[in-house]
Design an enzyme around this catalytic site. Structure first.
Site, short mmCIF file in Angstrom:
data_model
loop_
_atom_site.label_atom_id
_atom_site.label_comp_id
_atom_site.label_asym_id
_atom_site.label_seq_id
_atom_site.Cartn_x
_atom_site.Cartn_y
_atom_site.Cartn_z
N GLU A 1 0.78 -1.24 -0.06
CA GLU A 1 -0.12 0.09 -0.03
C GLU A 1 0.74 1.19 0.07
OE1 GLU A 1 -3.04 0.16 -0.39
OE2 GLU A 1 -4.16 -1.62 0.23
N ARG B 1 0.75 3.79 -3.17
CA ARG B 1 -0.03 5.17 -2.95
C ARG B 1 1.16 6.23 -2.83
NH1 ARG B 1 -5.71 4.28 0.20
NH2 ARG B 1 -5.81 2.22 -0.02
N ASP C 1 -6.22 -9.68 -7.29
CA ASP C 1 -6.37 -8.85 -8.57
C ASP C 1 -5.30 -8.42 -9.43
OD1 ASP C 1 -5.72 -7.29 -6.52
OD2 ASP C 1 -7.52 -6.07 -6.42
N GLU D 1 -12.71 1.15 -9.64
CA GLU D 1 -12.41 -0.08 -10.72
C GLU D 1 -13.21 -0.08 -11.80
OE1 GLU D 1 -12.28 -0.60 -7.35
OE2 GLU D 1 -10.24 -1.09 -6.98
N THR E 1 -1.44 0.55 -10.85
CA THR E 1 -2.73 -0.16 -10.10
C THR E 1 -3.47 0.83 -9.25
OG1 THR E 1 -3.59 -1.86 -8.76
CG2 THR E 1 -1.68 -0.88 -7.83
#
Ligand code: DMJ
Length: 589
Positions: free
Chosen positions: A224, A228, A357, A491, A579
Site C-alpha cells: 500500500e 500510494r 487482482d 475500478e 494499479t
C-alpha cells in the site's frame, strides 16, 4: 588517364608532392565540370549540398543536447543501499559481510547489473526525462469542470480538518493516520496536476518538500505504501521533472526495501520505516499474491530515474520467481505465498478480487512498461486470461450478465465478484489493443457492463461485493447486507475509461457521469470532503466517516479523463497507469 594541356587536371606546379597534385587535379576537374552544367542543375546541386550540411549539423546538436541532459540527475549509484547495517543493494564496499539473505553471488550480480545500468539506454532515457514537465490544459467541458470542483471540495475538506494526516474523516471533521505520510496529499497530487489545479499542486509540493518525512517508527504495509506514496511521488516526478520527488522516492524506496530481508525472493508484507525491518502480516504467516506482485512498475520507475537498478532487480525477482515456480491452475495462482519458503499456500482461493487482482494487471502492465520486450510476461498473462475464461468466467440467469467468480480453496466455484474485479475490464481492453485476441475486448465490454449493472441501486453507487445467480428464474445479482458498503472505489470507472478510449462508445461516458452524480448526491459532505457509505441500497445514507485517498488518486482522476472531449491526454502508448492510477512512462525495453 592521359593528360593534355586543356585537361583541367593537368598539374601547374611541378614542385608539389604527389598527394597535393592529386587533390589540386580533383578540385580543378570538379570546378571545370561544374562550370559546364546548366543553371538549373547548378541550383539543384547547391540545394542538395545545403540540405546535407543541415542534416549533419542537426545530428551533431542532438548528440550535444543528450549529453547535457544526461548530466542533469546526479548519479545515485555511488552509495550502497544499507538496511539495518546490511548492504542489500548498491555497490557494497565489502560484499563478504552481506547477511545470509543476500549471498555473495547476489551482491556481485547486483554490482554488475548496477554498473551496466549506468550505461544502459534506460538510464540515459530516464535522465532525459529530468527537468521536463507535461503540460495539461485543464477541463474542456462542463462535466470535467464538475469533476474538478468535486476534487477541490475533497481537497478543501482534507485541508481544513486533516492536512498532513493520511485521510480525512469528513463527518467528524477529523482525520486518521495509517502510515502517517500525508497519504491524501501524495496520492492526490498527480490528479491535481492532470486537472491543471496549480494552487493545489503547489500546496502539495510544498508540503512534500518541507514536511514529509519517513522517519516513522511504525509498521506500514509494503504494498500500500508503495502504490500510494511511492507511485504518487514517482508520477509527480515524471509529470513535473522536479527532482525533489525523486529524492523523496529514493529515501522511501530504500526503507521499503526492508521487506526483501526475507529468506526467499518473496518480500514480507510489512515494514518499519524507521527501523528498516520487515515482518509477516499480523494476521498470519503469508504474504498476499497481489501485494508482492504489484510494486514492480513503481520500483522500475525509480531504478530507471535514479540509475540504481537495485529497486528494479529486487522487485522483478519476485515476478521471475513466481514465473519459475508457476501457478497450479493453468496460470491462475492461489492468493497466498509465503515469504519464508517462497512457496504458494496449498488450497488457497483463486480469485480476481482482493489479494490476487493486480497480479494479473502487473503481468500485463510490466510487459507494456518494458516496451513489450519481455515475452514471458505476455505469455503468462495470456495463459492466465485463457484459464480465467475457462474456470471463472460465467454468466448469470436470467439475463446473462458475465462475471468472474472464484474457486474457493482452489476447487469450489463461487459466483461472487468483488467490485475490485472491475479493473479487469480496463486491462483486457488494453490487451486487446496490444495484440491479444478480439475476444478479450468482448470480455472487457461484458465485464464493464456487469460492473454497470452493479451500480443499479437506489443510490446509483456500486457495492463492495456482488453475488450472481446461476439458476434460472431468480434475480441476476444480489448484494448481501454486509457487502453493501461503498468506499467510492475506482475500478468500474477505470474500466469504462479504457473502454471509452478504445471504442469511442459514449455510453461509457454516460455511465461514468451517472456514477459521478451519485457520488455528489449521496457521498458529498457539505463542510468538505466525501464519505464512504454503509449501504448502496439505502437512500437514507449512513456515512462511514472516511474519505479514502484513492478517491482523489484514482476515482476522480479516471472520471476526469473519461469525461474529457480530448482523449489524447496521457496517451496509452506513452504512459502506463499503475494499479493506483498514477501514470508512469513506458520505456523501450
Ligand atoms: C487501490 O488502492 C488500488 O487500485 C489497488 O490495486 C486495489 N484497489 C484500491 C482501490 O480500490
Amino acid at each position: 588517364m592521359r593528360l593534355s594541356r586543356d585537361d583541367p587536371g593537368l598539374p601547374l606546379y611541378h614542385n608539389e608532392n604527389n598527394r597535393n597534385q592529386t587533390l589540386r587535379r580533383i578540385r580543378t576537374r570538379a570546378r571545370f565540370w561544374f562550370a559546364q552544367r546548366s543553371t538549373g542543375v547548378k541550383i539543384g546541386l547547391l540545394f542538395l549540398i545545403g540540405f546535407l550540411l543541415f542534416g549533419l549539423l542537426k545530428i551533431c546538436s542532438n548528440a550535444i543536447t543528450t549529453d547535457v541532459h544526461q548530466m542533469a540527475v546526479p548519479n545515485q549509484n555511488q552509495d550502497p543501499i544499507i538496511i539495518n547495517e546490511q548492504i542489500i543493494g548498491g555497490k557494497p564496499e565489502n560484499p563478504k559481510e552481506d547477511d545470509e539473505r543476500v549471498n555473495d553471488d547476489m551482491a556481485v550480480e547486483m554490482d554488475n547489473r548496477q554498473s551496466d545500468a549506468e550505461n544502459s539506454p534506460a538510464h540515459k532515457q530516464a535522465h532525459r526525462a529530468t527537468g521536463k514537465s507535461v503540460k495539461f490544459n485543464g477541463p474542456d467541458n462542463e462535466r470535467q469542470k464538475a469533476v474538478v470542483k468535486a476534487f477541490q471540495h475533497a481537497w478543501l475538506g482534507y485541508k481544513k480538518y486533516a492536512w498532513g494526516h493520511d485521510t480525512l474523516k469528513p463527518v467528524s471533521k477529523s482525520y486518521s493516520d495509517w502510515f502517517d505520510t500525508g497519504l491524501t496529499i501524495v496520492d492526490g497530487l498527480d490528479t491535481a496536476l492532470i486537472m491543471g489545479l496549480e494552487e493545489e499542486a503547489a500546496e502539495a509540493t510544498e508540503w512534500i518538500q518541507n514536511k514529509l518525512t519517513f522517519e516513522k517508527d511504525r509498521m506500514v504495509n509494503f504494498f500500500e505504501c508503495t502504490i500510494r506514496v511511492l507511485g504518487g511521488m514517482m508520477s509527480a516526478f515524471y509529470l513535473t521533472g522536479n527532482e525533489m520527488f525523486l529524492e523523496k522516492s529514493v529515501d522511501l524506496g530504500d526503507r521499503l526495501l526492508s521487506a526483501f530481508k526475507s529468506p526467499s525472493p518473496i518480500p514480507f508484507s510489512d515494514v518499519n520505516l524507521l527501523k528498516r525491518t520487515g515482518t509477516n502480516p499480523q494476521w498470519g504467516s503469508d504474504s498476499s499474491l497481489s501485494e508482492v506482485t504489484t510494486v514492480q512498475l513503481e520500483y522500475r520507475a525509480i531504478s530507471r530515474a535514479s540509475g540504481n537498478s537495485t529497486y528494479e532487480d529486487l522487485s522483478f525477482n519476485v515476478s521471475q520467481h513466481i514465473h519459475k515456480i508457476g501457478c497450479d491452475h493453468e496460470g491462475l495462482c492461489g492468493m497466498f505465498i509465503n515469504a519464508n519458503t517462497g512457496t504458494f499456500k496449498k488450497g488457497a482461493t483463486i480469485t480476481f478480487g482482493a489479494r490476487s487482482d493486480s497480479y494479473y494487471e502487473y503481468l500485463f502492465k510490466q510487459w507494456i512498461q518494458t516496451g513489450k520486450t519481455i515475452d514471458w510476461l505476455k505469455d503468462d498473462y495470456g495463459k492466465a486470461m485463457a484459464a480465467m475464461e475457462k474456470h471463472l468466467y460465467r454468466n448469470s440467469e436470467p439475463n446473462k450478465m458475465f462475471f468472474i467468480g472464484e474457486l474457493l480453496s482452489g476447487e469450489t466455484y463461487s459466483p461472487k465478484m468483488d467490485h475490485l474485479v472491475c479493473f479487469i475490464a480496463g486491462t483486457l481492453s488494453q490487451g486487446s489493443q496490444n495484440g491479444f485476441p478480439r475476444k478479450h475486448m468482448d470480455m472487457a465490454e461484458k465485464i464493464g457492463e456487469t460492473c454497470h449493472n452493479m451500480y443499479d441501486n437506489p443510490t446509483g453507487l456500486g457495492p463492495e461485493i456482488a453475488h450472481f445467480n446461476m439458476i434460472p428464474g431468480k434475480e441476476d445479482l444480489y448484494v448481501k447486507p454486509l457487502d453493501a458498503h461503498c468506499l467510492l472505489r475506482p475500478e468500474a470507472i477505470e474500466g469504462w475509461f479504457y473502454l471509452y478510449r478504445f471504442t469511442g462508445n459514449k455510453k461509457y461516458q454516460e455511465w461514468g457521469w451517472a456514477a459521478f452524480q451519485a457520488i455528489e448526491k449521496y457521498a458529498r459532505i457539505s463542510t468538505g470532503g466525501y464519505s464512504s457509505i454503509s449501504n448502496v441500497k439505502k437512500i437514507n445514507v449512513q456515512y462511514r466517516d472516511s474519505m479514502e485517498s484513492f478517491l482523489l488518486g484514482e476515482t476522480f482522476k479516471y472520471l476526469y479523463l473519461l469525461l474529457g472531449d480530448d482523449q489524447t491526454v496521457l496517451p496509452l502508448d506513452k504512459w502506463v497507469f499503475t494499479t493506483e492510477g498514477h501514470p508512469l512512462p513506458i520505456y523501450d525495453h
